[in-house]
Design a protein around this motif. Structure first.
Motif, PDB file in Angstrom:
ATOM      1  N   ALA A 143      -6.915   0.105  -6.051  1.00  0.00           N
ATOM      2  CA  ALA A 143      -6.964   1.597  -5.321  1.00  0.00           C
ATOM      3  C   ALA A 143      -8.471   0.175  -4.740  1.00  0.00           C
ATOM      4  O   ALA A 143      -8.847  -0.330  -5.358  1.00  0.00           O
ATOM      5  N   TYR A 193       0.903  -0.722  -0.075  1.00  0.00           N
ATOM      6  CA  TYR A 193      -0.171  -0.078  -0.133  1.00  0.00           C
ATOM      7  C   TYR A 193       0.913   1.527  -0.308  1.00  0.00           C
ATOM      8  O   TYR A 193       1.967   1.161   0.489  1.00  0.00           O
ATOM      9  N   ASP A 194       0.906   1.831  -1.383  1.00  0.00           N
ATOM     10  CA  ASP A 194       1.057   3.669  -1.069  1.00  0.00           C
ATOM     11  C   ASP A 194       0.240   4.434  -0.652  1.00  0.00           C
ATOM     12  O   ASP A 194      -0.850   4.670  -1.152  1.00  0.00           O
ATOM     13  N   GLU A 195       0.681   4.388   0.687  1.00  0.00           N
ATOM     14  CA  GLU A 195      -0.862   5.951   1.690  1.00  0.00           C
ATOM     15  C   GLU A 195      -0.915   7.185   0.588  1.00  0.00           C
ATOM     16  O   GLU A 195      -1.591   7.727   1.031  1.00  0.00           O
ATOM     17  N   ARG A 196       0.823   7.550   0.515  1.00  0.00           N
ATOM     18  CA  ARG A 196       0.961   8.988  -0.739  1.00  0.00           C
ATOM     19  C   ARG A 196      -0.415   8.993  -1.674  1.00  0.00           C
ATOM     20  O   ARG A 196      -1.642  10.113  -2.014  1.00  0.00           O
ATOM     21  N   THR A 197      -0.176   7.539  -2.387  1.00  0.00           N
ATOM     22  CA  THR A 197      -1.233   7.690  -3.411  1.00  0.00           C
ATOM     23  C   THR A 197      -2.868   6.939  -3.478  1.00  0.00           C
ATOM     24  O   THR A 197      -3.416   7.405  -4.327  1.00  0.00           O
ATOM     25  N   ASP A 198      -2.567   6.522  -2.414  1.00  0.00           N
ATOM     26  CA  ASP A 198      -4.363   5.708  -1.815  1.00  0.00           C
ATOM     27  C   ASP A 198      -4.122   4.287  -2.831  1.00  0.00           C
ATOM     28  O   ASP A 198      -5.198   4.130  -2.832  1.00  0.00           O
ATOM     29  N   GLN A 199      -3.183   4.021  -2.988  1.00  0.00           N
ATOM     30  CA  GLN A 199      -2.917   2.301  -4.237  1.00  0.00           C
ATOM     31  C   GLN A 199      -2.145   1.609  -4.230  1.00  0.00           C
ATOM     32  O   GLN A 199      -2.099   1.636  -2.874  1.00  0.00           O
ATOM     33  N   THR A 204      -0.289  -2.214  -4.808  1.00  0.00           N
ATOM     34  CA  THR A 204       0.218  -2.804  -5.559  1.00  0.00           C
ATOM     35  C   THR A 204       0.220  -4.349  -5.704  1.00  0.00           C
ATOM     36  O   THR A 204       0.091  -4.305  -4.068  1.00  0.00           O
TER      37      THR A 204
END
Length: 81
Positions: free
Chosen positions: A67, A46-52, A54
């Motif tokens: 997402a 999880y990438d908190e900055r983009t809220d996405q 992978t």
């Protein structure tokens, strides 16, 4: 927890349809796993900055960017790499 539903963005759908059948089967398998528990799957980041999120498919052959919309129980497939 109820199963999530998939939503495919147009670019992800185009990427999917351009792939060979074997790769599409691997993606289908991985997306099915994500729909059961999109935040609890191994091999997810999880990438908190983009809220996405992978995850990989096909033993690392490719990457799915997605997402999660918790309130609506949706997994949005954003891109395939």
């Amino acid at each position: 927890m109820p199963r999530s539903g998939p939503v495919w963005l147009e670019i992800a759908r185009e990427q999917y349809t351009s792939l060979l059948a074997e790769a599409r089967e691997q993606i289908d398998t991985r997306v099915e796993q994500l729909l059961d528990s999109p935040r609890q799957q191994p091999r997810c980041a999880y990438d908190e900055r983009t809220d996405q999120w992978t995850t990989t498919y096909g033993d690392g052959a490719g990457l799915i960017v997605y997402a999660v919309v918790h309130d609506r129980q949706r997994v949005i497939i954003l891109r395939l790499v």
